[in-house]
Design an enzyme around this catalytic site. Structure first.
Site, short mmCIF file in Angstrom:
data_model
loop_
_atom_site.label_atom_id
_atom_site.label_comp_id
_atom_site.label_asym_id
_atom_site.label_seq_id
_atom_site.Cartn_x
_atom_site.Cartn_y
_atom_site.Cartn_z
N ASP A 4 -1.91 -2.09 3.86
CA ASP A 4 -0.49 -1.81 4.08
C ASP A 4 0.21 -3.10 4.49
O ASP A 4 -0.18 -3.75 5.46
CB ASP A 4 -0.34 -0.75 5.18
CG ASP A 4 1.08 -0.21 5.26
OD1 ASP A 4 1.94 -0.64 4.48
OD2 ASP A 4 1.32 0.66 6.13
N ASP A 63 4.40 -0.61 -0.87
CA ASP A 63 3.72 -1.56 0.01
C ASP A 63 2.39 -1.06 0.53
O ASP A 63 1.87 -1.55 1.54
CB ASP A 63 4.63 -1.90 1.20
CG ASP A 63 5.01 -0.67 2.03
OD1 ASP A 63 4.71 0.46 1.59
OD2 ASP A 63 5.61 -0.85 3.10
N GLU A 64 1.78 -0.11 -0.17
CA GLU A 64 0.58 0.56 0.36
C GLU A 64 -0.42 0.80 -0.76
O GLU A 64 -0.05 1.28 -1.84
CB GLU A 64 1.00 1.87 1.01
CG GLU A 64 -0.01 2.50 1.91
CD GLU A 64 0.57 3.70 2.65
OE1 GLU A 64 -0.18 4.31 3.42
OE2 GLU A 64 1.76 4.02 2.45
#
Length: 398
Positions: free
Chosen positions: A13, A107-108
């Site tokens: 993350d 974003d993960e």
């Protein structure tokens, strides 16, 4: 000893992703409380720096509330194109270095290293990949490694900011036990309040509760809650595939009936999306337009067309769909455009309508707008709309 049926799942993350990207381009933002999102009354916080979080600010909070909690915070509207580009860069780094990964958000990521321990060591590989991402992107990123997605995601949260944590096999329950029930990914504010009312604040209490009690209180999610609390999660890492559609929406700060302004906004949106198609060598054959009236009544209409990425082909379709949709003469709150059924391929010349000059024109426009910024060259009707980029956090034009 690792057995054949044990898995090794990494969760990665990016830390305060939008804020971190902004800091790449402006060193003056480092160390300051930063809020990114919509600045109007309807705006929300899309991301905030760790310096802002100490004031109790969090994502999805109304920007008005965040400003009250931290008046000195610097507010940035955000740049969705810039964030998408950095996300794409990191996705490509991961794609080139892992056997299987899932992109669960901008974003993960989840990575399945199962079976790799016998050759290299999963935590060592994850550590090296994290360092590679940091070095090549300049962005901070945290990771967690365990035998399933739930525990790895929680471990990432405990590792932040910009760190890593491994939960060895068999230690999932004791790792989770002392943490707040809010740490379990599926538990939101409403479920947490229900658990608090039952006297459950720590995961350890949830681990010891009878499954039947949780099922009676939360239905089919009760068993899932119990499993996650006990570190049980059999869900698979779903291989990543590129999105089959792109879209943008604009929520107006004030509901409007100004048709000229509405059509100008649609032109700017269409130009933005068409430019993105050409940039990524994609074509669309399905165009959709959405409108939401002031009473929140929402309507969508779509039309299939020959594959294209040309503004002059897409604009008449968008305008026609809008005119067919807008038949109530009521104030409009939101409009949106969506291109779907995307395929890879360069723009194809229409032998009946296009000329070599028109193709060269699009190539020149794209080069100029990429080099000097969006809306450097655009249609006059869309000039007063603002940049050809729309805020993904509150829908408003940037």
């Amino acid at each position: 000893m690792i057995t054949a049926n044990q898995r090794s799942i990494v969760h990665m993350d990016l830390d305060s992703f939008f804020v971190s990207v902004e800091r790449l381009y402006d060193d003056r933002l480092k160390g300051r409380p930063i809020l990114i999102g919509g600045t109007g009354d309807r705006g929300v916080v899309a991301s905030c720096s760790y310096e802002a979080r100490v004031f109790g600010i969090h994502s999805a909070m109304p920007m008005r509330t965040a400003r009250q909690l931290c008046p000195e915070a610097l507010i940035i509207r955000g740049d969705s194109e810039r964030y998408s580009q950095k996300s794409h860069e990191i996705t490509e780094i991961i794609r080139e270095n892992v056997p299987l990964f899932e992109k669960s958000s901008i974003d993960e990521f989840y990575i399945d290293y199962s079976g790799m321990d016998r050759f290299f060591g999963c935590f060592k590989m994850a550590h090296e990949l994290r360092q590679k991402i940091i070095k090549e992107s300049g962005l901070p990123i945290s990771l967690g490694l365990s035998e399933n997605k739930t525990v790895s995601k929680v471990a990432t949260g405990e590792a932040k900011p910009n760190n890593e944590r491994e939960i060895p096999y068999g230690t999932e329950k004791p790792f989770l036990a002392p943490l707040s029930v809010r740490k379990i990914p599926m538990i939101g504010e409403k479920t947490a309040h229900s658990l608090y009312g039952m006297g459950v604040k720590k995961i350890q209490t949830l681990q010891t509760m009878p499954q039947e009690l949780l099922e009676s209180a939360f239905g089919k999610n009760g068993r899932l809650l119990w499993n996650k609390a006990n570190g049980i999660d059999k869900s698979l890492v779903v291989p990543y595939s590129e999105a089959k559609s792109i879209s943008t929406e604009n929520t107006f700060s004030q509901d409007t009936i100004d048709v000229h302004m509405l059509e100008a906004t649609l032109v700017a949106m269409t130009e933005q999306l068409a430019t993105k198609l050409r940039k990524h060598n994609q074509l669309t054959c399905c165009v959709s337009v959405k409108i939401r009236y002031s009473d929140f009544d929402t309507h969508t209409m779509q039309q299939r067309i020959p594959y294209t990425a040309a503004d002059h082909t897409l604009l008449p379709v968008v305008k026609d769909l809008f005119r067919k949709l807008y038949n109530r003469r009521m104030l409009i709150r939101l409009i949106g455009v969506r291109f779907s059924a995307l395929v890879h391929g360069h723009y194809q010349i229409n032998l009946f309508d296009d000329t070599e000059d028109s193709i060269k024109l699009y190539q020149a426009l794209d080069r100029i707008n990429v080099k000097y910024g969006e809306k450097t060259v655009c249609r006059a009707v869309g000039m007063n709309v603002g940049r050809r980029s729309f805020n993904p956090f509150n829908g408003a034009g940037l």
